[in-house]
Design an enzyme around this catalytic site. Sequence first.
Site, PDB file in Angstrom:
ATOM      1  N   LYS A  82      31.592 -87.373  14.488  1.00 56.37           N
ATOM      2  CA  LYS A  82      30.222 -87.620  14.940  1.00 56.37           C
ATOM      3  C   LYS A  82      30.180 -88.751  15.970  1.00 56.37           C
ATOM      4  O   LYS A  82      29.393 -88.700  16.921  1.00 56.37           O
ATOM      5  CB  LYS A  82      29.345 -87.958  13.735  1.00 56.37           C
ATOM      6  CG  LYS A  82      29.200 -86.783  12.766  1.00 56.37           C
ATOM      7  CD  LYS A  82      28.545 -87.195  11.463  1.00 56.37           C
ATOM      8  CE  LYS A  82      28.435 -86.010  10.509  1.00 56.37           C
ATOM      9  NZ  LYS A  82      27.898 -86.403   9.184  1.00 56.37           N
ATOM     10  N   GLY A 124      26.528 -83.863  -6.008  1.00 54.72           N
ATOM     11  CA  GLY A 124      26.691 -82.934  -4.897  1.00 54.72           C
ATOM     12  C   GLY A 124      26.750 -83.597  -3.541  1.00 54.72           C
ATOM     13  O   GLY A 124      26.755 -82.915  -2.510  1.00 54.72           O
ATOM     14  N   GLY A 131      22.638 -81.836   3.789  1.00 55.26           N
ATOM     15  CA  GLY A 131      21.937 -80.934   2.886  1.00 55.26           C
ATOM     16  C   GLY A 131      21.495 -79.676   3.610  1.00 55.26           C
ATOM     17  O   GLY A 131      21.304 -79.667   4.826  1.00 55.26           O
TER      18      GLY A 131
END
Length: 432
Positions: free
Chosen positions: A204, A186, A304
């Site tokens: 970023k 994942g 996450g």
Amino acid sequence: MAMKVALLGCGVVGAEVVRLLNEQSTELASRIGTPLEIGGIAVRRLGRSRGTGLDPELFTTDAMGLVTRDDIDLVVEVIGGIEPARSLILAAIKSGKSVVTANKALLAEDGATIHAAAREAGVDVYYEASVAGAIPLLRPLRDSLAGDTVHRVMGIVNGTTNFILDRMDTLGAGFAESLEEAQALGYAEADPTADVEGFDAAAKAAILARLAFHTQGVTAADVHREGITDVTAGDIASAKAMGCVVKLLAICQRSADGTSVGVRVHPVMLPREHPLATVNEAYNAVFVEAESAGRLMFYGAGAGGAPTASAVLGDLVAVARNRRASAAAPEGAHDTGLPVHPMGDTITRYHVALDVADRPGVLARVAEIFADNGVSIKNVRQEGFGDDAQLVLVSHQAPDAALTTTVEQLRALDMVRSVASVMRVEAFGGDS
């Protein structure tokens, strides 16, 4: 009286924001001085089971109506992408709402417009979750180091690529095999392009450069970008032989004369004694070098649902406090105007591996090409003999354009069968 929060998006991160708001409602209220209450959640489709335990009446597909409602105080945007996020955020700001967002792509492309709108409206736009997940990085750059001069920000800001390169280094796995494992766990999407080609890290890097150097004009398009798809087992082995590890780094740096900045994302060979070299798995870390503060490092989970939601809630508490005190702290209007210089002007070092004919005069000719381009050689070694001969060279620091020209001229030599590897090397501890 409770402050009402509008949530745009209820995917992995949005659902975690809802969960944390519910579970920590009492504690959050004590930190802010007033309760937070979800006033509505905008989603693309109604009727899906979201497991949030919320009143279905809170869900709506009318995101614009939600963010402009008179009873909404704060807006949290976690839908991502450019549109409709940009229009919704600008509408919220115009309606007097402070905004918390995790949208790195939008901030990297059009952050200047959003911050200008926030200044005009006197509201906040906070976005800690847009870079490096739960790591408290952006506010220290913006606030804690506001009185210092930041010279360089260098970091691992994409967990997927760090996981892949870590597997290639520690287990000897290939790129494809490591990517498959990252997808199974994942860490990587079914389409991993944004990660492995460096687009995510470039967005970023643009945000980091704007904050570190107080220059508002940097966008993702200004960032020199290279991904990791061409990193080979040979590159990993060469790095090990040099006492280095391969990492995909976002590097934002002032020029030596302070008149411009360089912003780049690409794989590098990094000395193993550098703190960033020890960052493994899918973790992120950012290394900051400032005039007075010296060297600082920020480390933690970079992605996450729960880590990102933690950063969102931290921003939410900050903007709620500001709103309660009627004292917004929008992004500073001062712009140093430092331009982004071309990658060719960036001072760097190259590691070059050449498959060569094993005969007299090869090294002398190769060294001559380096010298012709004003590039000196730091060290050189030969590996193998005969048809397996390979020259491995590491340059001293030089402009990237000179190093690129050197490599292209080496490719044209009849005694060079192929350029097996080219990778930049980042120095540490003053090594040049």
